[in-house]
Design a protein around this motif. Structure first.
Motif, mmCIF file in Angstrom:
data_model
loop_
_atom_site.group_PDB
_atom_site.id
_atom_site.type_symbol
_atom_site.label_atom_id
_atom_site.label_comp_id
_atom_site.label_asym_id
_atom_site.label_seq_id
_atom_site.Cartn_x
_atom_site.Cartn_y
_atom_site.Cartn_z
ATOM 1 N N VAL A 14 0.877 -1.144 -0.062
ATOM 2 C CA VAL A 14 0.060 -0.013 0.004
ATOM 3 C C VAL A 14 0.923 1.311 -0.025
ATOM 4 O O VAL A 14 2.032 1.218 0.505
ATOM 5 N N PRO A 15 0.278 2.295 -0.573
ATOM 6 C CA PRO A 15 1.209 3.546 -0.557
ATOM 7 C C PRO A 15 1.492 4.068 0.851
ATOM 8 O O PRO A 15 0.649 3.831 1.571
ATOM 9 N N GLN A 20 7.507 5.021 0.677
ATOM 10 C CA GLN A 20 6.610 5.018 -0.781
ATOM 11 C C GLN A 20 5.994 3.841 -0.720
ATOM 12 O O GLN A 20 4.847 3.851 -1.441
ATOM 13 N N GLU A 21 6.306 2.655 -0.044
ATOM 14 C CA GLU A 21 5.300 1.569 -0.076
ATOM 15 C C GLU A 21 5.801 0.908 1.148
ATOM 16 O O GLU A 21 6.656 0.675 1.667
ATOM 17 N N ARG A 22 4.448 0.234 1.899
ATOM 18 C CA ARG A 22 4.608 -0.515 2.968
ATOM 19 C C ARG A 22 3.579 -1.935 2.805
ATOM 20 O O ARG A 22 2.773 -1.914 1.984
#
Length: 48
Positions: A14-15, A20-22
């Motif tokens: 997810v954003p 940036q992403e997790r």
């Protein structure tokens, strides 16, 4: 999915503003508390 209370599970990205992403985990099955899940998974993952 190795936990007896989890029927099905998925991890998706997810954003995230900082990284940036997790990843986020989704599960289906019997109710398991966050602490129970962490206790079950703790030996399988690095603690950092």
């Amino acid at each position: 999915m190795a936990h007896e209370a989890v029927f099905e599970a998925a991890v998706v990205a997810v954003p995230h503003v900082q990284w940036q992403e997790r990843q986020i985990a989704c599960k289906e099955g019997k109710h398991v508390t966050k602490e129970e899940r962490y206790d079950f998974l703790r030996p399988q993952f690095a603690n950092w």
